[in-house]
Design a protein around this motif. Structure first.
Motif, mmCIF file in Angstrom:
data_model
loop_
_atom_site.group_PDB
_atom_site.id
_atom_site.type_symbol
_atom_site.label_atom_id
_atom_site.label_comp_id
_atom_site.label_asym_id
_atom_site.label_seq_id
_atom_site.Cartn_x
_atom_site.Cartn_y
_atom_site.Cartn_z
ATOM 1 N N GLU A 81 69.843 -71.730 96.869
ATOM 2 C CA GLU A 81 68.400 -71.575 97.105
ATOM 3 C C GLU A 81 68.058 -70.158 97.551
ATOM 4 O OE1 GLU A 81 65.142 -73.562 97.330
ATOM 5 O OE2 GLU A 81 66.382 -74.797 96.064
ATOM 6 N N GLU A 82 68.937 -69.573 98.401
ATOM 7 C CA GLU A 82 68.655 -68.235 98.928
ATOM 8 C C GLU A 82 68.703 -67.176 97.834
ATOM 9 O OE1 GLU A 82 71.898 -69.298 100.880
ATOM 10 O OE2 GLU A 82 70.650 -70.758 101.907
ATOM 11 N N ASP A 83 69.375 -67.471 96.729
ATOM 12 C CA ASP A 83 69.520 -66.506 95.645
ATOM 13 C C ASP A 83 68.297 -66.445 94.730
ATOM 14 O OD1 ASP A 83 72.043 -65.890 96.564
ATOM 15 O OD2 ASP A 83 73.044 -67.291 95.217
ATOM 16 N N CYS B 200 51.689 -70.551 91.049
ATOM 17 C CA CYS B 200 50.613 -71.356 91.641
ATOM 18 C C CYS B 200 50.784 -71.560 93.150
ATOM 19 C CB CYS B 200 50.550 -72.723 90.965
ATOM 20 S SG CYS B 200 50.145 -72.648 89.220
ATOM 21 N N CYS B 201 51.993 -71.982 93.570
ATOM 22 C CA CYS B 201 52.193 -72.356 94.976
ATOM 23 C C CYS B 201 53.089 -71.389 95.755
ATOM 24 C CB CYS B 201 52.764 -73.767 95.064
ATOM 25 S SG CYS B 201 54.449 -73.934 94.414
ATOM 26 N N ASP B 202 53.668 -70.400 95.093
ATOM 27 C CA ASP B 202 54.539 -69.393 95.709
ATOM 28 C C ASP B 202 55.858 -69.936 96.252
ATOM 29 O OD1 ASP B 202 53.097 -67.089 95.145
ATOM 30 O OD2 ASP B 202 51.856 -67.307 96.933
ATOM 31 N N LYS B 203 56.228 -71.156 95.899
ATOM 32 C CA LYS B 203 57.528 -71.686 96.320
ATOM 33 C C LYS B 203 58.611 -71.067 95.429
ATOM 34 C CE LYS B 203 55.871 -76.172 97.885
ATOM 35 N NZ LYS B 203 55.866 -77.606 97.614
ATOM 36 N N PRO B 204 59.808 -70.837 95.981
ATOM 37 C CA PRO B 204 60.899 -70.300 95.157
ATOM 38 C C PRO B 204 61.165 -71.207 93.958
ATOM 39 C CG PRO B 204 61.496 -70.276 97.474
ATOM 40 C CD PRO B 204 60.219 -71.050 97.363
ATOM 41 N N TYR B 205 61.224 -70.607 92.784
ATOM 42 C CA TYR B 205 61.455 -71.374 91.553
ATOM 43 C C TYR B 205 61.971 -70.401 90.508
ATOM 44 C CZ TYR B 205 60.772 -75.253 88.306
ATOM 45 O OH TYR B 205 60.969 -76.282 87.417
ATOM 46 N N ASP B 206 62.932 -70.838 89.702
ATOM 47 C CA ASP B 206 63.546 -69.894 88.768
ATOM 48 C C ASP B 206 63.644 -70.383 87.330
ATOM 49 O OD1 ASP B 206 65.481 -71.806 89.170
ATOM 50 O OD2 ASP B 206 67.111 -70.390 89.479
ATOM 51 N N VAL B 207 62.899 -71.398 86.978
ATOM 52 C CA VAL B 207 62.962 -71.913 85.609
ATOM 53 C C VAL B 207 61.690 -71.502 84.863
ATOM 54 C CG1 VAL B 207 63.132 -73.968 84.159
ATOM 55 C CG2 VAL B 207 64.372 -73.871 86.333
ATOM 56 N N TYR B 208 61.868 -70.721 83.805
ATOM 57 C CA TYR B 208 60.722 -70.315 82.987
ATOM 58 C C TYR B 208 60.681 -71.202 81.756
ATOM 59 C CZ TYR B 208 57.730 -67.706 79.875
ATOM 60 O OH TYR B 208 56.734 -67.361 79.000
ATOM 61 N N ARG B 209 59.570 -71.868 81.554
ATOM 62 C CA ARG B 209 59.435 -72.794 80.428
ATOM 63 C C ARG B 209 58.596 -72.239 79.288
ATOM 64 N NH1 ARG B 209 59.463 -76.691 84.826
ATOM 65 N NH2 ARG B 209 61.307 -77.989 84.545
ATOM 66 N N GLY B 210 58.001 -71.083 79.473
ATOM 67 C CA GLY B 210 57.212 -70.469 78.409
ATOM 68 C C GLY B 210 55.868 -71.109 78.165
ATOM 69 N N SER B 211 55.404 -71.917 79.091
ATOM 70 C CA SER B 211 54.153 -72.643 78.892
ATOM 71 C C SER B 211 52.921 -71.915 79.411
ATOM 72 C CB SER B 211 54.228 -74.001 79.587
ATOM 73 O OG SER B 211 55.301 -74.752 79.103
ATOM 74 N N TYR B 212 53.106 -71.012 80.365
ATOM 75 C CA TYR B 212 51.955 -70.398 81.021
ATOM 76 C C TYR B 212 51.992 -68.876 80.963
ATOM 77 C CZ TYR B 212 51.164 -75.031 82.927
ATOM 78 O OH TYR B 212 50.939 -76.373 83.057
ATOM 79 N N LYS B 213 50.790 -68.309 80.904
ATOM 80 C CA LYS B 213 50.620 -66.858 80.955
ATOM 81 C C LYS B 213 49.470 -66.572 81.897
ATOM 82 C CE LYS B 213 52.432 -65.909 76.419
ATOM 83 N NZ LYS B 213 52.256 -65.259 75.154
ATOM 84 N N CYS B 214 49.454 -65.366 82.453
ATOM 85 C CA CYS B 214 48.361 -64.957 83.330
ATOM 86 C C CYS B 214 47.035 -65.129 82.589
ATOM 87 C CB CYS B 214 48.556 -63.507 83.754
ATOM 88 S SG CYS B 214 47.284 -62.909 84.901
ATOM 89 N N HIS B 215 46.042 -65.665 83.289
ATOM 90 C CA HIS B 215 44.778 -66.002 82.619
ATOM 91 C C HIS B 215 43.908 -64.805 82.281
ATOM 92 C CE1 HIS B 215 41.707 -65.545 85.846
ATOM 93 N NE2 HIS B 215 42.741 -65.715 86.649
ATOM 94 N N HIS B 216 44.195 -63.629 82.841
ATOM 95 C CA HIS B 216 43.393 -62.446 82.515
ATOM 96 C C HIS B 216 43.725 -62.004 81.089
ATOM 97 C CE1 HIS B 216 41.998 -61.984 86.619
ATOM 98 N NE2 HIS B 216 43.244 -62.160 87.023
ATOM 99 N N GLU B 217 42.719 -61.880 80.239
ATOM 100 C CA GLU B 217 42.958 -61.561 78.827
ATOM 101 C C GLU B 217 43.611 -60.198 78.637
ATOM 102 O OE1 GLU B 217 38.819 -59.862 77.104
ATOM 103 O OE2 GLU B 217 38.863 -62.011 77.517
#
Length: 76
Positions: A2-4, A11-28
């Motif tokens: 977890e520390e790594d 969205c929530c700023d919790k540590p997370y390391d899996v990128y699923r390719g589903s989301y992009k920043c909403h600014h065009e």
């Protein structure tokens, strides 16, 4: 392990390391891929903001003047 984890859910700023390719920043003008954790993904967020945009960063609106830059470099 977890520390790594250095990345966070956009969205929530919790540590997370899996990128699923589903989301992009909403600014065009940004549209950078972002990481969204499974918990937030379940809520189907519609406007996700990348960490740079959250801090107020704005990308340059114009391309650099490469010709002038090359001339300056040549003078050195």
């Amino acid at each position: 392990l977890e520390e790594d984890i250095e990345s966070k859910c956009a969205c929530c700023d919790k540590p997370y390391d899996v990128y699923r390719g589903s989301y992009k920043c909403h600014h065009e003008w940004c549209n950078v891929p972002v990481i969204v954790c499974a918990q937030c993904d379940a809520g189907k967020p519609t406007k996700v903001e990348c960490p740079l945009c959250k801090t107020g960063y704005e990308a340059p609106q114009m391309d650099p003047d490469y010709e002038t830059m090359a001339k300056k470099r040549a003078r050195k």
